[in-house]
Design an enzyme around this catalytic site. Structure first.
Site: not given
Length: 210
Positions: A154-156
């Site tokens: 979920d880390d861009l």
């Protein structure tokens, strides 16, 4: 060896060879009076959606609200919204910080309690805290609990770096599936692979502090 295992991925091997090694995790000494897991969750909430510089300044002012520089849960819950705002905290962040304090009073948050749990069990254990999401817990797993096989999809930045490095064209769910497939080959060292991805810059340079 983790690097040898990760280097089986030819693309990741190039990233590793062109990127300075991530910093070694600091060896903490458990202090019963100052719970670093609790403190890390508080700091992560303060840091949400603002710059690192602003977050550092606000967190320092927040800690200064307490006599010994440590926000003991009982003391934090006693603070009024107005008092928390003097540190630069929004009303919502103030409520989130007090949610962490409430949880800490009712549930153990020590290494001794969390160490026997799997990564996913820790995620599920801490998710009920308002203001704490999966990404926040994954950062805790990686940088505070030093878990070796966390993949923060979920880390861009992680997603952007992988799309660039592997020339991916998928979007939405197909992209997430492809990212998991690629990262699956990195097990059981996905935390280290992720830290290299954070530091890697195709044009040279590194992201600091990771």
């Amino acid at each position: 060896m983790p690097i040898q295992h990760l280097s089986k991925d030819a693309i990741l091997k190039q990233i590793i060879e062109s990127t300075p090694a991530p910093k070694i995790a600091f060896e903490y000494v458990e202090d019963p009076a100052r719970n670093r897991i609790y403190l890390a969750l508080l700091e992560s909430i303060v840091s949400q959606q603002i710059s690192v510089k602003a977050a550092d300044s606000i967190f320092a002012r927040f800690l200064a609200l307490f006599p010994d520089g440590y926000p003991h849960p009982e003391q934090l819950l006693a603070k009024t919204p107005e008092e928390l705002r003097t540190a630069g905290l929004s009303g919502q962040k103030g409520r989130y910080l007090q949610s962490v304090a409430e949880f800490a009073l009712q549930n153990p948050m020590t290494n001794a309690h969390l160490d026997p749990m799997t990564d996913e069990e820790i995620v599920q254990y801490l998710l009920p805290i308002k203001g704490v999401g999966r990404w926040t817990v994954e950062m805790l797993l990686m940088f505070v609990l030093d878990r070796p096989d966390v993949f923060p999809i979920d880390d861009l930045v992680i997603r952007q770096k992988m799309v660039l490095a592997y020339g991916l064209t998928e979007t939405g769910r197909p992209l997430y599936k492809r990212l998991h497939e690629i990262a699956g080959a990195w097990r059981p060292h996905r935390s280290l692979a992720s830290r290299y991805l954070w530091r890697w810059k195709p044009g040279g340079g590194t992201r600091e502090a990771l």
